[in-house]
Design an enzyme around this catalytic site. Sequence first.
Site, PDB file in Angstrom:
ATOM      1  N   LYS A 165       6.458 -15.201 -16.052  1.00 31.15           N
ATOM      2  CA  LYS A 165       5.725 -14.644 -14.901  1.00 31.15           C
ATOM      3  C   LYS A 165       5.592 -13.120 -15.020  1.00 31.15           C
ATOM      4  O   LYS A 165       4.554 -12.542 -14.675  1.00 31.15           O
ATOM      5  CB  LYS A 165       6.431 -15.020 -13.590  1.00 31.15           C
ATOM      6  CG  LYS A 165       5.849 -14.354 -12.336  1.00 31.15           C
ATOM      7  CD  LYS A 165       4.390 -14.728 -12.129  1.00 31.15           C
ATOM      8  CE  LYS A 165       3.755 -14.344 -10.809  1.00 31.15           C
ATOM      9  NZ  LYS A 165       4.086 -13.126 -10.161  1.00 31.15           N
ATOM     10  N   ASN A 210       2.123 -10.949 -15.168  1.00 29.31           N
ATOM     11  CA  ASN A 210       1.783  -9.779 -14.358  1.00 29.31           C
ATOM     12  C   ASN A 210       1.399  -8.584 -15.222  1.00 29.31           C
ATOM     13  O   ASN A 210       0.532  -7.798 -14.859  1.00 29.31           O
ATOM     14  CB  ASN A 210       2.951  -9.408 -13.435  1.00 29.31           C
ATOM     15  CG  ASN A 210       3.012 -10.317 -12.220  1.00 29.31           C
ATOM     16  OD1 ASN A 210       2.516 -11.434 -12.253  1.00 29.31           O
ATOM     17  ND2 ASN A 210       3.637  -9.851 -11.154  1.00 29.31           N
ATOM     18  N   GLU A 264      -2.017  -9.058 -16.149  1.00 26.95           N
ATOM     19  CA  GLU A 264      -2.774  -8.781 -14.910  1.00 26.95           C
ATOM     20  C   GLU A 264      -3.028  -7.269 -14.762  1.00 26.95           C
ATOM     21  O   GLU A 264      -4.143  -6.844 -14.449  1.00 26.95           O
ATOM     22  CB  GLU A 264      -1.947  -9.330 -13.753  1.00 26.95           C
ATOM     23  CG  GLU A 264      -2.471  -9.108 -12.359  1.00 26.95           C
ATOM     24  CD  GLU A 264      -1.469  -9.677 -11.332  1.00 26.95           C
ATOM     25  OE1 GLU A 264      -1.144 -10.869 -11.433  1.00 26.95           O
ATOM     26  OE2 GLU A 264      -1.013  -8.922 -10.460  1.00 26.95           O
ATOM     27  N   ARG A 277      -1.729   3.671 -13.447  1.00 27.78           N
ATOM     28  CA  ARG A 277      -1.372   3.580 -12.024  1.00 27.78           C
ATOM     29  C   ARG A 277      -0.531   4.793 -11.642  1.00 27.78           C
ATOM     30  O   ARG A 277      -0.707   5.381 -10.582  1.00 27.78           O
ATOM     31  CB  ARG A 277      -0.599   2.291 -11.733  1.00 27.78           C
ATOM     32  CG  ARG A 277      -1.470   1.052 -11.789  1.00 27.78           C
ATOM     33  CD  ARG A 277      -0.829  -0.096 -11.011  1.00 27.78           C
ATOM     34  NE  ARG A 277      -1.480  -1.357 -11.316  1.00 27.78           N
ATOM     35  CZ  ARG A 277      -1.205  -2.504 -10.702  1.00 27.78           C
ATOM     36  NH1 ARG A 277      -0.279  -2.550  -9.762  1.00 27.78           N
ATOM     37  NH2 ARG A 277      -1.845  -3.611 -11.016  1.00 27.78           N
TER      38      ARG A 277
HETATM   39  C1  3PG Z   1       2.497  -9.531  -7.164  1.00 29.08           C
HETATM   40  O1  3PG Z   1       3.400 -10.006  -7.814  1.00 29.08           O
HETATM   41  O2  3PG Z   1       2.485  -9.497  -5.933  1.00 29.08           O
HETATM   42  C2  3PG Z   1       1.312  -9.024  -7.868  1.00 29.08           C
HETATM   43  O3  3PG Z   1       0.890  -9.964  -8.804  1.00 29.08           O
HETATM   44  C3  3PG Z   1       1.599  -7.714  -8.560  1.00 29.08           C
HETATM   45  O4  3PG Z   1       1.879  -6.793  -7.629  1.00 29.08           O
HETATM   46  P1  3PG Z   1       1.793  -5.202  -7.956  1.00 29.08           P
HETATM   47  O5  3PG Z   1       0.407  -4.917  -8.426  1.00 29.08           O
HETATM   48  O6  3PG Z   1       2.080  -4.578  -6.618  1.00 29.08           O
HETATM   49  O7  3PG Z   1       2.840  -4.887  -8.952  1.00 29.08           O
END
Ligand code: 3PG
Length: 509
Positions: A186, A190, A193, A291
Amino acid sequence: MSDTPMDYAFGMIGLGTMGRNLLLNMADHGFAVAGYDKNQKQVDLLGQEGQGKPVKGFMDSKEFVQSIKMPRAIMMLVPAGAIVDSVIAEMTPLLSPGDILIDGGNSHFTDTERRAKELAAKNLHFFGMGVSGGEEGARFGPSMMPGGDAEAYKVMQPVFEAIAAKVDGAPCVAYMGPGAAGHFVKMVHNGIEYGLMELIAETYGVLKTGLGLDNAAIGQVFTQWNEGRLQSFLLDITKDIFAFNAPGTDHLLLDDIKDEARAKGTGKWTSQVAMDLQAPIPTIDTAVSMRDLSKYKELRVQLAAQYGPEAGQLPGNKEEVLRQLEQAFYFSMIMSYAQGMHLLAKASEEYKYDLHLATIAKIWRGGCIIRSAFLNDIFNAFEGNNQLAHLLLDGKVQPLVQGSVGGARSLIAAAVTSGLAVPAYTSALGYFDAFRTARLPSNLIQAQRDYFGAHTYELIGKEGVFHTQWTGLRDKVESPAGPQANQAPATPPVPGTKQSNEEPLNKHL
Ligand code: 3PG
């Protein structure tokens, strides 16, 4: 449903939107479920949303635990970190040997390893499970990545398979591997992501600043992309964002939002672990850094004034630039996934997770935030060969990369020339170009390390490690630095080392 003890098949601790929605999803699939939260408001919300369903909320932990059938299965969906430990401390005295505790939050994988050991010592089953899909996914079908206690997962498998998103009838949940494999997968999800989101943000910058498009036209580009090979959840929500006005106004809410991106930390963890494992994931690293950079607003404003003017429009035919941009996005998206998959392979080896990369790609095809059409290609690549050393080696991925790298190169060159910041795009191309270079200039780094630190080097076609007294050699060659350079102190010899023209050093160095 009566309120007699042990009526409920499953319990949830933490009734935020994610927790409530997962419970409602389970109830829709016929499971009687209980929820626990210290906050009255959350418990009330569960009552309202779950009207007519086999759902009950509790504010008393003892009553909550007693309401669940034994062996109990209870999931925590609370913020990662110390809160998870305090919930475990609160729950363990109330649980019985053989009960199952699941951490469905975004816990750091090392915490999950530790908690599994602590709870096993108390005869409690524990597994960490990544849950992706946001609030809507939790309600109507998330992608779930469980790992750890395999026996405990088997007990829960029918419930999770029922509530998971489905792609071609297959549930987007599968056992990932032992230990903290679920939370590790996971975390990397992310990380990917973060990479994809930064690429989309940079695309927005190219469309807005580089091509001068207005919001409607930008939204149109994302809509079109989402209908083709780039189809993905993240582009889908992006096109929606470009159609969403600030309430009571006729302009986009997006235009009112500060350009400072926050993060909860999973992207940073991915980069940290990748560095530890020596798995290069530069596009994800760049996304994390961007970021952070975005948060220095005041400094950016100062530097913008000092080093202006800011980026201008990209030269060339607009249609042609748009075509290149589509290719650049496709190419860089492939690189982001490829980096994540490579990191998973390295971690699997290092932590003995025994990850099945095709299964991971399969359960990411639906329900989760990084779901996309391209995940089918990743699934096909690893399904045929779980030992595939890198996604880019796959014969079917190769033409996709070769067909898009030209556009990526042109687009990135134009953006760089006009001063437009596209660091994630640039890192994706750099990653590819470096990985397809059979002989990198890294031999020079080895020579430098040995020069100033006697760190030794290896030679082509010769076994062993070697060290050279470089300052000695320098006496014999023309030095542009002049005679002074020769006065530098000689590098102290490493005990047991030999000169490169002698026998190799022993390998224990
Ligand atoms: C989460 O886990 O809520 C999002 O996938 C990632 O959150 P973040 O961008 O605040 O790290």
